[in-house]
Design a protein around this motif. Sequence first.
Motif, PDB file in Angstrom:
ATOM      1  N   ASN A 564       0.721  -1.274   0.267  1.00 17.97           N
ATOM      2  CA  ASN A 564       0.042  -0.024  -0.117  1.00 17.97           C
ATOM      3  C   ASN A 564       0.951   1.170  -0.008  1.00 17.97           C
ATOM      4  O   ASN A 564       0.632   2.190   0.738  1.00 17.97           O
ATOM      5  CB  ASN A 564      -0.955  -0.126   1.108  1.00 17.97           C
ATOM      6  CG  ASN A 564      -2.275   0.938   1.033  1.00 17.97           C
ATOM      7  OD1 ASN A 564      -2.427   1.155   0.069  1.00 17.97           O
ATOM      8  ND2 ASN A 564      -2.656   1.511   2.172  1.00 17.97           N
ATOM      9  N   ALA A 565       1.958   1.298  -0.752  1.00 18.29           N
ATOM     10  CA  ALA A 565       2.754   2.374  -0.822  1.00 18.29           C
ATOM     11  C   ALA A 565       2.172   3.715  -1.386  1.00 18.29           C
ATOM     12  O   ALA A 565       1.519   3.338  -2.448  1.00 18.29           O
ATOM     13  CB  ALA A 565       4.070   1.882  -1.414  1.00 18.29           C
ATOM     14  N   GLN A 566       2.708   4.961  -0.880  1.00 19.18           N
ATOM     15  CA  GLN A 566       2.310   5.968  -1.696  1.00 19.18           C
ATOM     16  C   GLN A 566       3.550   6.641  -2.243  1.00 19.18           C
ATOM     17  O   GLN A 566       4.735   6.671  -1.552  1.00 19.18           O
ATOM     18  CB  GLN A 566       1.697   6.878  -0.530  1.00 19.18           C
ATOM     19  CG  GLN A 566       0.285   6.595   0.106  1.00 19.18           C
ATOM     20  CD  GLN A 566      -0.156   7.562   0.986  1.00 19.18           C
ATOM     21  OE1 GLN A 566       0.511   8.377   1.165  1.00 19.18           O
ATOM     22  NE2 GLN A 566      -1.461   7.202   1.280  1.00 19.18           N
ATOM     23  N   ASN A 592      14.210   0.415  -3.054  1.00 22.49           N
ATOM     24  CA  ASN A 592      14.805   0.276  -1.761  1.00 22.49           C
ATOM     25  C   ASN A 592      13.901   1.026  -1.012  1.00 22.49           C
ATOM     26  O   ASN A 592      13.779   0.454   0.280  1.00 22.49           O
ATOM     27  CB  ASN A 592      16.048   1.020  -1.950  1.00 22.49           C
ATOM     28  CG  ASN A 592      17.239  -0.104  -2.448  1.00 22.49           C
ATOM     29  OD1 ASN A 592      16.865  -1.184  -2.602  1.00 22.49           O
ATOM     30  ND2 ASN A 592      18.350   0.586  -2.676  1.00 22.49           N
ATOM     31  N   GLY A 593      13.183   2.023  -1.309  1.00 28.86           N
ATOM     32  CA  GLY A 593      12.317   2.950  -0.133  1.00 28.86           C
ATOM     33  C   GLY A 593      11.097   1.998   0.266  1.00 28.86           C
ATOM     34  O   GLY A 593      10.624   2.011   1.307  1.00 28.86           O
ATOM     35  N   ILE A 594      10.643   1.346  -0.610  1.00 25.82           N
ATOM     36  CA  ILE A 594       9.672   0.476  -0.346  1.00 25.82           C
ATOM     37  C   ILE A 594       9.962  -0.873   0.461  1.00 25.82           C
ATOM     38  O   ILE A 594       9.356  -1.371   1.431  1.00 25.82           O
ATOM     39  CB  ILE A 594       8.707  -0.241  -1.486  1.00 25.82           C
ATOM     40  CG1 ILE A 594       8.230   0.933  -2.205  1.00 25.82           C
ATOM     41  CG2 ILE A 594       7.724  -1.356  -1.149  1.00 25.82           C
ATOM     42  CD1 ILE A 594       7.733   0.662  -3.874  1.00 25.82           C
ATOM     43  N   LYS A 595      11.052  -1.333   0.215  1.00 24.82           N
ATOM     44  CA  LYS A 595      11.646  -2.704   0.947  1.00 24.82           C
ATOM     45  C   LYS A 595      12.242  -2.284   2.230  1.00 24.82           C
ATOM     46  O   LYS A 595      11.800  -3.145   3.186  1.00 24.82           O
ATOM     47  CB  LYS A 595      12.760  -3.272   0.006  1.00 24.82           C
ATOM     48  CG  LYS A 595      13.465  -4.360   0.527  1.00 24.82           C
ATOM     49  CD  LYS A 595      14.075  -5.357  -0.448  1.00 24.82           C
ATOM     50  CE  LYS A 595      15.393  -4.647  -0.681  1.00 24.82           C
ATOM     51  NZ  LYS A 595      16.305  -5.172  -1.577  1.00 24.82           N
ATOM     52  N   TYR A 596      13.116  -1.386   2.456  1.00 29.09           N
ATOM     53  CA  TYR A 596      13.561  -1.068   3.727  1.00 29.09           C
ATOM     54  C   TYR A 596      12.520  -0.586   4.601  1.00 29.09           C
ATOM     55  O   TYR A 596      12.900   0.883   4.896  1.00 29.09           O
ATOM     56  CB  TYR A 596      14.978  -0.524   3.538  1.00 29.09           C
ATOM     57  CG  TYR A 596      16.058  -1.238   2.964  1.00 29.09           C
ATOM     58  CD1 TYR A 596      16.168  -1.216   1.612  1.00 29.09           C
ATOM     59  CD2 TYR A 596      16.771  -2.405   3.522  1.00 29.09           C
ATOM     60  CE1 TYR A 596      17.361  -2.047   0.913  1.00 29.09           C
ATOM     61  CE2 TYR A 596      17.696  -3.116   3.125  1.00 29.09           C
ATOM     62  CZ  TYR A 596      17.741  -2.997   1.726  1.00 29.09           C
ATOM     63  OH  TYR A 596      18.891  -3.753   1.010  1.00 29.09           O
ATOM     64  N   ASP A 600       5.103  -3.543   9.594  1.00 34.36           N
ATOM     65  CA  ASP A 600       3.754  -2.858   9.525  1.00 34.36           C
ATOM     66  C   ASP A 600       3.489  -1.428   9.297  1.00 34.36           C
ATOM     67  O   ASP A 600       2.792  -0.810   9.759  1.00 34.36           O
ATOM     68  CB  ASP A 600       2.977  -3.155  11.008  1.00 34.36           C
ATOM     69  CG  ASP A 600       2.885  -4.631  11.297  1.00 34.36           C
ATOM     70  OD1 ASP A 600       2.760  -5.453  10.491  1.00 34.36           O
ATOM     71  OD2 ASP A 600       3.205  -5.238  12.403  1.00 34.36           O
ATOM     72  N   SER A 601       4.557  -0.968   8.840  1.00 36.23           N
ATOM     73  CA  SER A 601       4.670   0.314   8.235  1.00 36.23           C
ATOM     74  C   SER A 601       4.133   0.684   6.819  1.00 36.23           C
ATOM     75  O   SER A 601       4.503  -0.227   5.990  1.00 36.23           O
ATOM     76  CB  SER A 601       6.039   1.100   8.359  1.00 36.23           C
ATOM     77  OG  SER A 601       6.953   0.446   7.660  1.00 36.23           O
ATOM     78  N   GLN A 602       3.640   1.712   6.333  1.00 32.41           N
ATOM     79  CA  GLN A 602       3.362   1.840   5.302  1.00 32.41           C
ATOM     80  C   GLN A 602       4.336   3.090   4.255  1.00 32.41           C
ATOM     81  O   GLN A 602       4.596   3.735   4.855  1.00 32.41           O
ATOM     82  CB  GLN A 602       1.955   2.730   4.960  1.00 32.41           C
ATOM     83  CG  GLN A 602       1.183   3.122   3.604  1.00 32.41           C
ATOM     84  CD  GLN A 602       0.138   3.987   3.602  1.00 32.41           C
ATOM     85  OE1 GLN A 602      -0.181   4.353   4.752  1.00 32.41           O
ATOM     86  NE2 GLN A 602      -0.602   4.019   2.415  1.00 32.41           N
ATOM     87  N   ASP A 622      12.404   8.707   1.559  1.00 26.23           N
ATOM     88  CA  ASP A 622      11.468   7.634   2.036  1.00 26.23           C
ATOM     89  C   ASP A 622      11.333   7.534   3.524  1.00 26.23           C
ATOM     90  O   ASP A 622      12.178   8.510   4.136  1.00 26.23           O
ATOM     91  CB  ASP A 622      11.827   6.253   1.355  1.00 26.23           C
ATOM     92  CG  ASP A 622      13.335   5.825   2.139  1.00 26.23           C
ATOM     93  OD1 ASP A 622      13.341   5.977   3.604  1.00 26.23           O
ATOM     94  OD2 ASP A 622      14.271   5.599   1.433  1.00 26.23           O
ATOM     95  N   ASN A 623      10.239   6.986   4.193  1.00 30.68           N
ATOM     96  CA  ASN A 623      10.145   7.107   5.518  1.00 30.68           C
ATOM     97  C   ASN A 623      10.500   5.678   6.118  1.00 30.68           C
ATOM     98  O   ASN A 623       9.990   5.317   7.076  1.00 30.68           O
ATOM     99  CB  ASN A 623       8.523   7.338   5.835  1.00 30.68           C
ATOM    100  CG  ASN A 623       7.728   6.126   5.422  1.00 30.68           C
ATOM    101  OD1 ASN A 623       8.319   5.594   4.368  1.00 30.68           O
ATOM    102  ND2 ASN A 623       6.585   5.926   5.932  1.00 30.68           N
ATOM    103  N   GLY A 624      11.711   5.032   5.459  1.00 28.60           N
ATOM    104  CA  GLY A 624      12.271   3.748   5.972  1.00 28.60           C
ATOM    105  C   GLY A 624      12.781   3.772   7.235  1.00 28.60           C
ATOM    106  O   GLY A 624      12.901   4.659   7.924  1.00 28.60           O
ATOM    107  N   ILE A 625      13.795   2.583   7.317  1.00 29.31           N
ATOM    108  CA  ILE A 625      14.463   2.424   8.551  1.00 29.31           C
ATOM    109  C   ILE A 625      15.627   3.443   8.785  1.00 29.31           C
ATOM    110  O   ILE A 625      16.267   3.370   9.717  1.00 29.31           O
ATOM    111  CB  ILE A 625      15.124   0.945   8.751  1.00 29.31           C
ATOM    112  CG1 ILE A 625      15.793   0.523   7.482  1.00 29.31           C
ATOM    113  CG2 ILE A 625      13.773   0.180   8.635  1.00 29.31           C
ATOM    114  CD1 ILE A 625      16.343  -0.779   7.539  1.00 29.31           C
TER     115      ILE A 625
END
Length: 695
Positions: A564-566, A592-596, A600-602, A622-625
Amino acid sequence: MKTHAIYIVLFCITFITSLDTLNAQNQEVDSLSQALAQVEEPEEKVDILNQLSEAYWYNDTKISIEKSTAALKMAKELKYELGIATAYYNLGVGNLVLSDFGLALEYLQMSYDLSKEIDNLQGIARSLNYLGAVYQQRGNDTLALDFHLRSLRVFEKIVDDKGLSSCYNNVAVIHAKQSNYSKSLIYFNKSLQIAEKNNDSLRMSFQYNNIATIYQYEKDDSTAMVYYIKAKNISEKIGDLMGVGFGYLGIAQVCNDEIQKECATKNFLAAYEVFKKLNAQFNIAEVLVHLSEIYASTGKYDEALKYAEEGLKLSKDIGTLPFITKTYQILSLIYATQGNYKKALEAQNSNLEYKDSLYNKQKLEAIKDLQTSFEIQQKEGENKLLEANLNRKMVQNYALMGGIGLVLLLAYVLFRGQKKIEKAYYLLKQQKEKIEAQNKAISEQSHTLEKQNNQLSKLAEQLGEKNQALNHFTRIASHDLKAPLRNITGLSGLLEMNLRNDLEGKEILQLIKDASLRMENLLEDLIVFARADIGIDRSLEIVDLNRVLSVTKANLRLQIEETNAQIESKNLPKIEAHFTPMIQLFQNIIANGIKYQKPDSQPHIRISVQSTEIQSIIAIHDNGIGMEDDNLSKIFDPFKRLHTQSEYEGSGLGLATCKKIVEQYGQKIWVESTPDVGTTFYFTLQKATVGVPIS
């Protein structure tokens, strides 16, 4: 028994590829129709028309073709290549459903060619899969298997579970038709495992039916009955009437094999009622054949005659020659038993006529397939010849330009020398020694230029050898190195079937298969990295980054839907580069932004642009790790990974490829990151200027 099994399996080949479409098409058609009336962006209208076409495939195929025709016309006016390729694909599937195999082949081949041109892997895989479906329906299993296996390799590369499930099913069907039941079971079970992993009850039901059919072939009726009952129970639970009908049909067939006529009759009649509710004419015709045959075998000739005549009329209406010939055989037997030999003879003669018609049709289709196969091979040969001629012409042009440049340079040097001589002759006759010294200097300069030209020639030759070595490496990686890996994966699957009770052995085999798959993915990424600079030295083109982002989203559609990526972006600029490398650049960073991401985060990807006079600075946030500062300088190194395979899959070559692409254009790429907050990749690209071709 085999007639029934073959038709169940063949039905699944076209049905299984669109299960999700069938499952929710009514709601989807309504929502898409509303969206079409509201949207203003022309390319979005094309996308919605294509989605509507797919939703109507099995609901109303004629409307499906109308929608895809409208989408194709609009996409061509906009020169929207992704929309054109998708419209070709929908027209191919629609004509396949209508059994117009010639048109289906033509549109699917055009969809494949264009998808390959714009590097849309999902479009390539889907077109190949349905090309195989067309040839399978026409009885050319060899060509069908080749297309399905090519499709399978692409679906495995992009990790598309729905596509993999469909391909596994289609390959299993071909092996079943060729009586290779052990291989057929392997592929049906692979498709079943994907359905079970995704908790997809509808696919599970169809695979249970298919597996049961194979056990019937192998005369293991007790196991077949277990799977048919499983399939029927799941179908009843989810309200899938078609699956319920197949369940009844399978159970009836097993009862008939075991000479349990009462059980067989009861279940055939139940299947008949279900298929009548669905108006599934092909399946109704099949059940009528079985009912007339079973009543004739038990001496109930009035009932047998009733169902045989109804089945014959329906089979003629829908043009199913195998059912027509079988029904005429049954009618001939009934008439002969009743003493009506005239009608029995007429039925037998009609049977022979339709058998001849069936044979001629199969022979004609085989000839058409051979002709189509020849045309495909001829087209590929012409493309290779054209490419070779273009390469040769390019080399000739470069050589000619180099020669002209050298002549001009020498002419310029001689011209300057001559002018100096004339000036010295008319104005400075007394300085003969100086003129001679100047001539000597010119001679030495010419010698130096010649030496430099020789060095350049040697460098060009070395570059050619390196390019040849690179191509040789990629061929080895693509074929010679991947072949043993595929053998290991295939053999592991076979061994796993023989280790049903050996949990430790199965666990070890699974580790082998996982390692083989990771190695194959690593080889694919290594090939992409090695080829990242191929074509960079061509003339620059104007590339619209909005189109690049549109194709990137299409390639990553599965990952975007699953998470459900934006992905947000404003109007992106046009830059000077090449289309395909830009897709690789955007796709690697966004993936990478979708994967890392944290569990349970979008994923939320934001793309922004800053401009200078000559450059565009692209930022992908991205809002990743996130990452520690110590790691920021390492991530662009080949094979450098910050996480284990169990945490996040990957080869460590994606960002190295991005760096290679950006630096090939003389630009820069860098990264900023905060742990647990997110990461931003920055890279510069040259702004578009007037006079550069548009891509």
